[in-house]
Design a protein around this motif. Structure first.
Motif, PDB file in Angstrom:
ATOM      1  N   LYS A  14       0.837  -1.208   0.000  1.00  0.00           N
ATOM      2  CA  LYS A  14       0.000   0.000   0.000  1.00  0.00           C
ATOM      3  C   LYS A  14       0.869   1.255   0.000  1.00  0.00           C
ATOM      4  CE  LYS A  14      -3.991   0.424   1.943  1.00  0.00           C
ATOM      5  NZ  LYS A  14      -5.095   0.536   2.905  1.00  0.00           N
ATOM      6  N   LYS A  15       1.961   1.204   0.764  1.00  0.00           N
ATOM      7  CA  LYS A  15       2.864   2.350   0.818  1.00  0.00           C
ATOM      8  C   LYS A  15       3.486   2.595  -0.553  1.00  0.00           C
ATOM      9  CE  LYS A  15       6.924   4.198   3.148  1.00  0.00           C
ATOM     10  NZ  LYS A  15       8.053   3.905   4.005  1.00  0.00           N
ATOM     11  N   LYS A  16       3.903   1.509  -1.194  1.00  0.00           N
ATOM     12  CA  LYS A  16       4.535   1.614  -2.503  1.00  0.00           C
ATOM     13  C   LYS A  16       3.569   2.193  -3.540  1.00  0.00           C
ATOM     14  CE  LYS A  16       7.342  -1.016  -5.726  1.00  0.00           C
ATOM     15  NZ  LYS A  16       7.939  -2.312  -6.033  1.00  0.00           N
ATOM     16  N   SER A  17       2.304   1.813  -3.426  1.00  0.00           N
ATOM     17  CA  SER A  17       1.313   2.305  -4.387  1.00  0.00           C
ATOM     18  C   SER A  17       0.832   3.721  -4.050  1.00  0.00           C
ATOM     19  CB  SER A  17       0.115   1.358  -4.452  1.00  0.00           C
ATOM     20  OG  SER A  17      -0.667   1.453  -3.268  1.00  0.00           O
ATOM     21  N   GLY A  18       1.187   4.201  -2.844  1.00  0.00           N
ATOM     22  CA  GLY A  18       0.816   5.557  -2.451  1.00  0.00           C
ATOM     23  C   GLY A  18      -0.567   5.683  -1.842  1.00  0.00           C
ATOM     24  N   SER A  19      -1.158   4.561  -1.480  1.00  0.00           N
ATOM     25  CA  SER A  19      -2.523   4.609  -0.942  1.00  0.00           C
ATOM     26  C   SER A  19      -2.589   4.295   0.546  1.00  0.00           C
ATOM     27  CB  SER A  19      -3.419   3.633  -1.719  1.00  0.00           C
ATOM     28  OG  SER A  19      -2.968   2.301  -1.534  1.00  0.00           O
ATOM     29  N   ILE A  20      -1.509   4.503   1.272  1.00  0.00           N
ATOM     30  CA  ILE A  20      -1.467   4.172   2.699  1.00  0.00           C
ATOM     31  C   ILE A  20      -1.902   5.388   3.523  1.00  0.00           C
ATOM     32  CG2 ILE A  20       0.954   4.807   3.047  1.00  0.00           C
ATOM     33  CD1 ILE A  20       1.183   2.220   4.781  1.00  0.00           C
ATOM     34  N   THR A  21      -2.632   5.116   4.592  1.00  0.00           N
ATOM     35  CA  THR A  21      -3.067   6.196   5.486  1.00  0.00           C
ATOM     36  C   THR A  21      -2.011   6.425   6.560  1.00  0.00           C
ATOM     37  OG1 THR A  21      -4.182   4.723   7.051  1.00  0.00           O
ATOM     38  CG2 THR A  21      -5.487   5.506   5.170  1.00  0.00           C
ATOM     39  N   LEU A  44       0.520   3.699   8.185  1.00  0.00           N
ATOM     40  CA  LEU A  44       1.962   3.950   8.158  1.00  0.00           C
ATOM     41  C   LEU A  44       2.560   3.777   9.553  1.00  0.00           C
ATOM     42  CD1 LEU A  44       4.207   4.688   6.204  1.00  0.00           C
ATOM     43  CD2 LEU A  44       3.763   7.084   6.701  1.00  0.00           C
TER      44      LEU A  44
END
Length: 78
Positions: A16-23, A27
């Motif tokens: 999710k972090k890699k795709s940029g969709s992490i809250t 995180l």
């Protein structure tokens, strides 16, 4: 050792972090899980090194003195 569910959660959050969709909350959770993983990894690795004996090709014990001392101290305390 970290259980499989926690490792899977680390991988999910990392994706999710890699795709940029992490809250922000996710995180923070990822950081905590990674810290726990590294703590367990380091502890396990330290135990493995402390129980290692190094032998050269001629059959001589060339275990570093620092490791020999740790092993001797452990045997005294056992």
């Amino acid at each position: 050792m970290l259980d499989k569910d926690k490792i899977q959660r680390i991988n999910t959050l990392a994706a999710k972090k890699k795709s940029g969709s992490i809250t922000g909350e996710e995180l923070s959770e990822l950081k905590g899980l990674r810290t726990e993983y590294l703590k367990n990894f380091r502890s396990s690795f330290k135990k493995q090194v402390e129980n290692t004996k190094v032998i050269d090709p001629e059959g001589n014990d060339v275990t570093p003195e620092k490791v020999k001392k740790i092993q001797a101290d452990k045997n005294k305390n056992s």
